[in-house]
Design an enzyme around this catalytic site. Structure first.
Site, PDB file in Angstrom:
ATOM      1  N   ARG A   1     -34.909  -0.330  71.876  1.00 43.50           N
ATOM      2  CA  ARG A   1     -36.170  -1.022  72.210  1.00 43.50           C
ATOM      3  C   ARG A   1     -37.221  -0.020  72.676  1.00 43.50           C
ATOM      4  O   ARG A   1     -36.906   0.904  73.436  1.00 43.50           O
ATOM      5  CB  ARG A   1     -35.920  -2.066  73.306  1.00 43.50           C
ATOM      6  N   ASP A   2     -38.447  -0.227  72.205  1.00 44.27           N
ATOM      7  CA  ASP A   2     -39.556   0.628  72.622  1.00 44.27           C
ATOM      8  C   ASP A   2     -39.795   0.439  74.122  1.00 44.27           C
ATOM      9  O   ASP A   2     -39.776  -0.681  74.642  1.00 44.27           O
ATOM     10  CB  ASP A   2     -40.824   0.277  71.828  1.00 44.27           C
ATOM     11  N   ILE A   3     -40.050   1.526  74.811  1.00 42.03           N
ATOM     12  CA  ILE A   3     -40.236   1.485  76.264  1.00 42.03           C
ATOM     13  C   ILE A   3     -41.552   0.799  76.645  1.00 42.03           C
ATOM     14  O   ILE A   3     -41.697   0.298  77.765  1.00 42.03           O
ATOM     15  CB  ILE A   3     -40.175   2.930  76.831  1.00 42.03           C
TER      16      ILE A   3
ATOM     17  N   ASN B   1     -45.828   5.884  61.752  1.00 41.63           N
ATOM     18  CA  ASN B   1     -47.002   6.701  61.994  1.00 41.63           C
ATOM     19  C   ASN B   1     -46.663   8.142  61.624  1.00 41.63           C
ATOM     20  O   ASN B   1     -45.560   8.617  61.917  1.00 41.63           O
ATOM     21  CB  ASN B   1     -47.417   6.628  63.465  1.00 41.63           C
TER      22      ASN B   1
ATOM     23  N   VAL C   1     -44.709  10.705  69.129  1.00 34.92           N
ATOM     24  CA  VAL C   1     -43.404  11.357  69.300  1.00 34.92           C
ATOM     25  C   VAL C   1     -43.032  12.049  67.991  1.00 34.92           C
ATOM     26  O   VAL C   1     -42.854  11.379  66.961  1.00 34.92           O
ATOM     27  CB  VAL C   1     -42.313  10.332  69.695  1.00 34.92           C
TER      28      VAL C   1
ATOM     29  N   HIS D   1     -39.595   8.121  63.082  1.00 35.94           N
ATOM     30  CA  HIS D   1     -39.118   6.806  63.531  1.00 35.94           C
ATOM     31  C   HIS D   1     -39.897   5.701  62.848  1.00 35.94           C
ATOM     32  O   HIS D   1     -41.059   5.869  62.484  1.00 35.94           O
ATOM     33  CB  HIS D   1     -39.229   6.673  65.063  1.00 35.94           C
TER      34      HIS D   1
ATOM     35  N   HIS E   1     -41.144   1.772  63.332  1.00 32.32           N
ATOM     36  CA  HIS E   1     -41.364   0.680  64.285  1.00 32.32           C
ATOM     37  C   HIS E   1     -41.062  -0.653  63.604  1.00 32.32           C
ATOM     38  O   HIS E   1     -41.493  -0.885  62.474  1.00 32.32           O
ATOM     39  CB  HIS E   1     -42.831   0.616  64.728  1.00 32.32           C
TER      40      HIS E   1
HETATM   41  P1  5GP Z   1     -45.506   6.797  67.735  1.00 33.74           P
HETATM   42  O1  5GP Z   1     -46.887   6.640  68.301  1.00 33.74           O
HETATM   43  O2  5GP Z   1     -45.036   8.226  67.817  1.00 33.74           O
HETATM   44  O3  5GP Z   1     -45.376   6.212  66.364  1.00 33.74           O
HETATM   45  O4  5GP Z   1     -44.581   5.912  68.627  1.00 33.74           O
HETATM   46  C1  5GP Z   1     -43.791   6.411  69.666  1.00 33.74           C
HETATM   47  C2  5GP Z   1     -43.215   5.240  70.405  1.00 33.74           C
HETATM   48  O5  5GP Z   1     -42.169   5.707  71.217  1.00 33.74           O
HETATM   49  C3  5GP Z   1     -44.219   4.523  71.313  1.00 33.74           C
HETATM   50  O6  5GP Z   1     -44.314   3.162  70.929  1.00 33.74           O
HETATM   51  C4  5GP Z   1     -43.634   4.709  72.710  1.00 33.74           C
HETATM   52  O7  5GP Z   1     -43.811   3.578  73.540  1.00 33.74           O
HETATM   53  C5  5GP Z   1     -42.162   4.980  72.418  1.00 33.74           C
HETATM   54  N1  5GP Z   1     -41.510   5.818  73.405  1.00 33.74           N
HETATM   55  C6  5GP Z   1     -41.973   6.998  73.910  1.00 33.74           C
HETATM   56  N2  5GP Z   1     -41.092   7.519  74.787  1.00 33.74           N
HETATM   57  C7  5GP Z   1     -40.044   6.651  74.844  1.00 33.74           C
HETATM   58  C8  5GP Z   1     -38.817   6.644  75.584  1.00 33.74           C
HETATM   59  O8  5GP Z   1     -38.505   7.541  76.363  1.00 33.74           O
HETATM   60  N3  5GP Z   1     -37.996   5.580  75.382  1.00 33.74           N
HETATM   61  C9  5GP Z   1     -38.308   4.574  74.513  1.00 33.74           C
HETATM   62  N4  5GP Z   1     -37.416   3.569  74.399  1.00 33.74           N
HETATM   63  N5  5GP Z   1     -39.448   4.543  73.794  1.00 33.74           N
HETATM   64  C10 5GP Z   1     -40.310   5.567  73.964  1.00 33.74           C
END
Ligand code: 5GP
Ligand code: ZN
Length: 113
Positions: free
Chosen positions: A28-30, A86, A95, A99, A101
């Site tokens: 799950r996203d944080i 993304n 990140v 990944h 979503h």
């Molecule tokens: P991005 O913007 O890179 O596509 O999405 C990165 C996602 O990773 C974001 O939605 C963010 O909330 C999630 N995220 C970042 N750090 C952590 C973490 O330590 N744990 C979890 N579960 N999600 C994270």
């Protein structure tokens, strides 16, 4: 390596894992943007979609497959959901570990950016 998702994959940082196999995990996203917000993450570190070799293209198919299964499990398959990858700075990637979503459980906006 100082990668937050590699640390989650290695179990060094806790996360709410909902799926795992030999190639990928999902958690799950944080900072969830919808009632269901999962991240499907390959175990192997690849910085971004653009770094995926052609020989690895089956990985994205597997990631989508896992997301589809999780959408059923999370009860959003019938109501609908969105899959997003993304890529890079202007793609909104924060990140740098590939990944996917999975978002669902509410009416998502009709715009993508
Ligand atoms: P991005 O913007 O890179 O596509 O999405 C990165 C996602 O990773 C974001 O939605 C963010 O909330 C999630 N995220 C970042 N750090 C952590 C973490 O330590 N744990 C979890 N579960 N999600 C994270
Ligand atoms: Zn990584």
């Amino acid at each position: 390596m100082d990668c937050i998702f590699c640390k989650i994959v290695a179990g060094e940082i806790p996360s709410d894992i909902v799926y795992q196999d030999e190639e990928a995990i999902a958690f799950r996203d944080i900072n969830p943007q919808a009632p269901v917000h999962l991240l499907i993450v390959p175990r192997k570190h690849t910085p971004a979609l653009t770094d995926l070799a052609e020989a690895e293209s089956s990985l994205t198919g597997r990631m989508v497959n896992i997301a589809n299964q999780l959408a059923i499990k999370e009860g959003v398959a019938a109501s609908g959901y969105r899959l997003v990858i993304n890529c890079g700075q202007q793609g909104g990637q924060l990140v740098p570990h590939l990944h996917l979503h999975l978002l669902g459980g509410r009416q998502l906006s009709g715009t993508l950016g």
